[in-house]
Design a protein around this motif. Sequence first.
Motif, short mmCIF file in Angstrom:
data_model
loop_
_atom_site.label_atom_id
_atom_site.label_comp_id
_atom_site.label_asym_id
_atom_site.label_seq_id
_atom_site.Cartn_x
_atom_site.Cartn_y
_atom_site.Cartn_z
N HIS A 31 1.08 -12.35 -2.68
CA HIS A 31 -0.03 -11.47 -2.38
C HIS A 31 0.31 -10.01 -2.62
O HIS A 31 -0.56 -9.15 -2.55
CB HIS A 31 -0.48 -11.66 -0.92
CG HIS A 31 -0.90 -13.07 -0.64
ND1 HIS A 31 -2.04 -13.62 -1.18
CD2 HIS A 31 -0.34 -14.04 0.10
CE1 HIS A 31 -2.16 -14.87 -0.78
NE2 HIS A 31 -1.13 -15.15 0.00
N TRP A 32 1.58 -9.74 -2.91
CA TRP A 32 2.06 -8.38 -3.14
C TRP A 32 2.97 -8.36 -4.36
O TRP A 32 3.75 -9.28 -4.59
CB TRP A 32 2.84 -7.88 -1.93
CG TRP A 32 1.99 -7.76 -0.71
CD1 TRP A 32 1.82 -8.69 0.27
CD2 TRP A 32 1.16 -6.66 -0.37
NE1 TRP A 32 0.94 -8.22 1.21
CE2 TRP A 32 0.53 -6.97 0.85
CE3 TRP A 32 0.91 -5.41 -0.96
CZ2 TRP A 32 -0.35 -6.10 1.48
CZ3 TRP A 32 0.04 -4.55 -0.32
CH2 TRP A 32 -0.59 -4.90 0.88
N ASP A 33 2.87 -7.29 -5.13
CA ASP A 33 3.80 -7.03 -6.22
C ASP A 33 4.83 -6.06 -5.69
O ASP A 33 4.49 -4.96 -5.25
CB ASP A 33 3.06 -6.43 -7.42
CG ASP A 33 3.96 -6.26 -8.62
OD1 ASP A 33 5.02 -6.92 -8.68
OD2 ASP A 33 3.61 -5.47 -9.51
N PHE A 34 6.08 -6.46 -5.71
CA PHE A 34 7.16 -5.61 -5.22
C PHE A 34 7.63 -4.74 -6.38
O PHE A 34 8.38 -5.18 -7.24
CB PHE A 34 8.27 -6.47 -4.63
CG PHE A 34 7.83 -7.11 -3.35
CD1 PHE A 34 8.12 -6.51 -2.13
CD2 PHE A 34 7.08 -8.27 -3.34
CE1 PHE A 34 7.69 -7.08 -0.94
CE2 PHE A 34 6.64 -8.84 -2.17
CZ PHE A 34 6.95 -8.24 -0.96
N THR A 55 13.71 0.20 1.55
CA THR A 55 12.37 0.75 1.36
C THR A 55 11.73 0.05 0.16
O THR A 55 12.24 0.12 -0.95
CB THR A 55 12.43 2.27 1.12
OG1 THR A 55 13.10 2.88 2.23
CG2 THR A 55 11.04 2.86 0.99
N HIS A 56 10.61 -0.64 0.43
CA HIS A 56 9.89 -1.41 -0.58
C HIS A 56 8.61 -0.69 -0.96
O HIS A 56 7.83 -0.30 -0.08
CB HIS A 56 9.50 -2.79 -0.04
CG HIS A 56 10.66 -3.61 0.41
ND1 HIS A 56 11.32 -4.46 -0.42
CD2 HIS A 56 11.27 -3.70 1.62
CE1 HIS A 56 12.29 -5.06 0.25
NE2 HIS A 56 12.29 -4.61 1.48
N GLN A 57 8.35 -0.54 -2.26
CA GLN A 57 7.05 -0.06 -2.73
C GLN A 57 6.28 -1.28 -3.20
O GLN A 57 6.74 -2.02 -4.07
CB GLN A 57 7.23 0.96 -3.85
CG GLN A 57 7.86 2.24 -3.38
CD GLN A 57 8.07 3.22 -4.52
OE1 GLN A 57 7.76 2.94 -5.68
NE2 GLN A 57 8.61 4.38 -4.19
N LEU A 58 5.08 -1.48 -2.64
CA LEU A 58 4.30 -2.68 -2.88
C LEU A 58 2.89 -2.34 -3.34
O LEU A 58 2.30 -1.36 -2.87
CB LEU A 58 4.18 -3.49 -1.59
CG LEU A 58 5.46 -3.71 -0.78
CD1 LEU A 58 5.12 -4.21 0.61
CD2 LEU A 58 6.34 -4.68 -1.50
N THR A 59 2.35 -3.16 -4.22
CA THR A 59 0.94 -3.06 -4.59
C THR A 59 0.30 -4.43 -4.38
O THR A 59 0.94 -5.46 -4.61
CB THR A 59 0.74 -2.59 -6.04
OG1 THR A 59 1.41 -3.49 -6.92
CG2 THR A 59 1.26 -1.19 -6.26
N PRO A 60 -0.95 -4.45 -3.95
CA PRO A 60 -1.60 -5.74 -3.66
C PRO A 60 -1.91 -6.52 -4.94
O PRO A 60 -2.20 -5.94 -5.98
CB PRO A 60 -2.87 -5.34 -2.92
CG PRO A 60 -3.12 -3.92 -3.28
CD PRO A 60 -1.81 -3.31 -3.64
N LEU A 61 -1.87 -7.83 -4.82
CA LEU A 61 -2.27 -8.75 -5.88
C LEU A 61 -3.41 -9.60 -5.33
O LEU A 61 -3.31 -10.14 -4.23
CB LEU A 61 -1.12 -9.67 -6.29
CG LEU A 61 0.09 -9.02 -6.93
CD1 LEU A 61 1.21 -10.07 -7.10
CD2 LEU A 61 -0.27 -8.43 -8.28
#
Length: 122
Positions: A31-34, A55-61
Amino acid sequence: MFSFLLATSFAFGDDLVHRYDAPGAVMPDRHWDFVHLDLDLTVDVDAGTVAGTATHQLTPLGRPHRWVRLHQADLDITEVQVNGLPVEGWRLGTQTLDIPVPAGRPVTVAVRYTAHPKLGMH
């Protein structure tokens, strides 16, 4: 085992954490792109400890989700931040960390922790 956070999406329960490790097993939906992982670690070989922040930068999928699930192993988590602000309501499972996040938007999740790896640091 070297203890730091491995990221996966909030797509399955604690009882299914390792089912996808079997040969031929299907990975759960993401559900997330790491996008990026930044590790700021201090390793004390003499004491056998690791401390730091992942620290993770995530964008939704796909459709928006309000939780991110990170895998962890024997971590003492001292703080969780989302987009630079402390967050409450995170849940620590046997091998997971579930973090509430704003749905449908890119987020930055930071987790501060310490660990005493049991099987070495590799």
